[in-house]
Design a protein around this motif. Structure first.
Motif, PDB file in Angstrom:
ATOM      1  N   UNK A  46       0.856  -1.180   0.000  1.00 58.57           N
ATOM      2  CA  UNK A  46       0.000   0.000   0.000  1.00 58.57           C
ATOM      3  C   UNK A  46       0.898   1.237   0.000  1.00 58.57           C
ATOM      4  N   UNK A  47       1.027   1.858  -1.163  1.00 58.83           N
ATOM      5  CA  UNK A  47       1.912   3.024  -1.306  1.00 58.83           C
ATOM      6  C   UNK A  47       1.146   4.343  -1.230  1.00 58.83           C
ATOM      7  N   UNK A  48      -0.076   4.288  -0.728  1.00 58.72           N
ATOM      8  CA  UNK A  48      -0.934   5.480  -0.679  1.00 58.72           C
ATOM      9  C   UNK A  48      -0.253   6.642   0.037  1.00 58.72           C
ATOM     10  N   UNK A  49       0.448   6.338   1.103  1.00 59.83           N
ATOM     11  CA  UNK A  49       1.042   7.399   1.918  1.00 59.83           C
ATOM     12  C   UNK A  49       2.533   7.585   1.659  1.00 59.83           C
ATOM     13  N   UNK A  50       3.034   7.018   0.581  1.00 65.80           N
ATOM     14  CA  UNK A  50       4.442   7.192   0.238  1.00 65.80           C
ATOM     15  C   UNK A  50       4.726   8.645  -0.124  1.00 65.80           C
ATOM     16  N   UNK A  51       5.831   9.159   0.407  1.00 63.42           N
ATOM     17  CA  UNK A  51       6.315  10.466  -0.005  1.00 63.42           C
ATOM     18  C   UNK A  51       7.459  10.296  -0.989  1.00 63.42           C
ATOM     19  N   UNK A  52       8.034  11.407  -1.405  1.00 57.72           N
ATOM     20  CA  UNK A  52       9.126  11.371  -2.380  1.00 57.72           C
ATOM     21  C   UNK A  52      10.309  10.561  -1.860  1.00 57.72           C
ATOM     22  N   UNK A  53      10.645  10.732  -0.587  1.00 55.40           N
ATOM     23  CA  UNK A  53      11.782  10.007  -0.024  1.00 55.40           C
ATOM     24  C   UNK A  53      11.544   8.496  -0.017  1.00 55.40           C
ATOM     25  N   UNK A  54      10.319   8.096   0.265  1.00 61.87           N
ATOM     26  CA  UNK A  54       9.999   6.668   0.294  1.00 61.87           C
ATOM     27  C   UNK A  54      10.154   6.060  -1.092  1.00 61.87           C
ATOM     28  N   UNK A  55       9.652   6.743  -2.114  1.00 61.96           N
ATOM     29  CA  UNK A  55       9.805   6.249  -3.484  1.00 61.96           C
ATOM     30  C   UNK A  55      11.278   6.239  -3.892  1.00 61.96           C
TER      31      UNK A  55
ATOM     32  N   UNK B 121      13.981   5.742  -2.016  1.00 58.77           N
ATOM     33  CA  UNK B 121      14.703   4.604  -1.459  1.00 58.77           C
ATOM     34  C   UNK B 121      14.288   3.297  -2.124  1.00 58.77           C
ATOM     35  N   UNK B 122      13.022   3.186  -2.491  1.00 68.22           N
ATOM     36  CA  UNK B 122      12.557   1.967  -3.147  1.00 68.22           C
ATOM     37  C   UNK B 122      13.177   1.824  -4.535  1.00 68.22           C
ATOM     38  N   UNK B 123      13.154   2.912  -5.314  1.00 67.92           N
ATOM     39  CA  UNK B 123      13.708   2.870  -6.672  1.00 67.92           C
ATOM     40  C   UNK B 123      15.220   2.733  -6.649  1.00 67.92           C
ATOM     41  N   UNK B 124      15.864   3.381  -5.680  1.00 72.85           N
ATOM     42  CA  UNK B 124      17.330   3.379  -5.606  1.00 72.85           C
ATOM     43  C   UNK B 124      17.902   1.967  -5.512  1.00 72.85           C
ATOM     44  N   UNK B 125      17.182   1.086  -4.846  1.00 72.12           N
ATOM     45  CA  UNK B 125      17.710  -0.267  -4.657  1.00 72.12           C
ATOM     46  C   UNK B 125      16.936  -1.344  -5.411  1.00 72.12           C
ATOM     47  N   UNK B 126      15.877  -0.956  -6.075  1.00 70.11           N
ATOM     48  CA  UNK B 126      15.098  -1.944  -6.831  1.00 70.11           C
ATOM     49  C   UNK B 126      14.515  -1.276  -8.078  1.00 70.11           C
ATOM     50  N   UNK B 127      15.203  -1.363  -9.199  1.00 69.64           N
ATOM     51  CA  UNK B 127      14.724  -0.690 -10.416  1.00 69.64           C
ATOM     52  C   UNK B 127      13.384  -1.209 -10.919  1.00 69.64           C
ATOM     53  N   UNK B 128      12.963  -2.371 -10.454  1.00 74.81           N
ATOM     54  CA  UNK B 128      11.665  -2.896 -10.865  1.00 74.81           C
ATOM     55  C   UNK B 128      10.516  -2.041 -10.348  1.00 74.81           C
ATOM     56  N   UNK B 129      10.817  -1.199  -9.356  1.00 72.98           N
ATOM     57  CA  UNK B 129       9.793  -0.316  -8.793  1.00 72.98           C
ATOM     58  C   UNK B 129       9.550   0.888  -9.697  1.00 72.98           C
ATOM     59  N   UNK B 130      10.532   1.200 -10.544  1.00 78.42           N
ATOM     60  CA  UNK B 130      10.470   2.416 -11.360  1.00 78.42           C
ATOM     61  C   UNK B 130       9.167   2.588 -12.135  1.00 78.42           C
TER      62      UNK B 130
ATOM     63  N   UNK C 180       6.254   1.787 -11.498  1.00 75.53           N
ATOM     64  CA  UNK C 180       5.120   2.063 -10.616  1.00 75.53           C
ATOM     65  C   UNK C 180       5.262   3.373  -9.854  1.00 75.53           C
ATOM     66  N   UNK C 181       6.400   4.041 -10.011  1.00 75.45           N
ATOM     67  CA  UNK C 181       6.672   5.263  -9.248  1.00 75.45           C
ATOM     68  C   UNK C 181       5.901   6.447  -9.845  1.00 75.45           C
ATOM     69  N   UNK C 182       5.028   7.083  -9.059  1.00 79.96           N
ATOM     70  CA  UNK C 182       4.217   8.195  -9.576  1.00 79.96           C
ATOM     71  C   UNK C 182       4.921   9.551  -9.535  1.00 79.96           C
ATOM     72  N   UNK C 183       6.125   9.598  -8.972  1.00 80.12           N
ATOM     73  CA  UNK C 183       6.811  10.884  -8.830  1.00 80.12           C
ATOM     74  C   UNK C 183       8.148  10.878  -9.559  1.00 80.12           C
ATOM     75  N   UNK C 184       8.179  10.247 -10.713  1.00 83.81           N
ATOM     76  CA  UNK C 184       9.427  10.164 -11.470  1.00 83.81           C
ATOM     77  C   UNK C 184       9.977  11.538 -11.832  1.00 83.81           C
ATOM     78  N   UNK C 185       9.082  12.488 -12.089  1.00 82.63           N
ATOM     79  CA  UNK C 185       9.521  13.824 -12.491  1.00 82.63           C
ATOM     80  C   UNK C 185       9.930  14.700 -11.308  1.00 82.63           C
TER      81      UNK C 185
END
Length: 214
Positions: free
Chosen positions: A129-138, A140-149, A151-156
């Motif tokens: 449940x990523x509803x409450x994810x902020x920029x920092x949370x995304x 750290x997730x993308x930094x170590x797991x590119x498969x998350x990219x 699904x990341x809504x804040x790429x820009x």
């Protein structure tokens, strides 16, 4: 963006730069503290876990030492009595490397903890449940797991500093980076040293040629 987060990014850059200049790529595993502090013993136990039966100073290990120790030797969790002192950021760092320790986490649904689990690859974005994810949370997730990219809504929204940090661990995302031509020569030097394949992305051809031929 929190001050602690900015400090972490700055520390990462400083560490990578120091490692590059002193040519000690194994400094984290080979350079131990000189004095026999709790951090010293945490280092010893990380490297030589078989010595645990002779160690009696578990209670003296500070939280930071516990995070570092358990990140590599999770079997020592039975000796830890500092769980209440672990911050959500501590849990994020620990669970990224040892996701099975989620069973001990008192805040398993917090964004920081969930981003650590995403970064570990133990969970997919569809399972979190990523509803409450902020920029920092995304981040750290993308930094170590590119498969998350995907699904990341804040790429820009990622800053140049964030992108440099992400490429330092996930160079395969270089094609997505909008700041790829904006990195300074020093930043490129560190990236290429870590990931030589990125030399094709460097805009300064003369600089890249000099780095490649050193």
């Amino acid at each position: 963006m929190s001050e602690n987060f900015l400090a972490l990014l700055k520390m990462e850059y400083t560490v990578v730069r120091a490692v590059f200049h002193f040519n000690e790529l194994s400094v984290q595993s080979n350079q131990k503290p000189r004095r026999k502090t709790p951090e010293y013993w945490a280092f010893v136990l990380r490297e030589y876990p078989e010595l645990a039966e002779y160690f009696t100073g578990w209670a003296a290990l500070p939280t930071r030492a516990w995070v570092q120790l358990l990140s590599e030797q999770p079997q020592f969790s039975e000796y830890c009595t500092h769980w209440a002192g672990f911050s959500q950021e501590d849990w994020r760092v620990l669970l990224r490397q040892q996701p099975e320790l989620i069973r001990l986490c008192p805040c398993p649904d917090s964004p920081a903890v969930l981003s650590g689990l995403l970064g570990s690859g133990s969970l997919s974005p569809d399972e979190v449940d990523t509803t409450h994810f902020g920029l920092e949370d995304w981040f750290w997730a993308v930094k170590y797991n590119p498969d998350v990219w995907p699904s990341c809504p804040c790429q820009d929204a990622f800053t140049r500093e964030m992108w440099w940090s992400m490429l330092n661990t996930m160079p395969q995302l270089a094609g997505e980076c909008p700041f790829i031509k904006a990195f300074q020569d020093t930043e490129w030097k560190l990236l290429i040293h870590q990931h030589p394949e990125l030399i094709v992305m460097c805009g300064n051809k003369w600089f890249c040629f000099s780095v490649k031929n050193r």
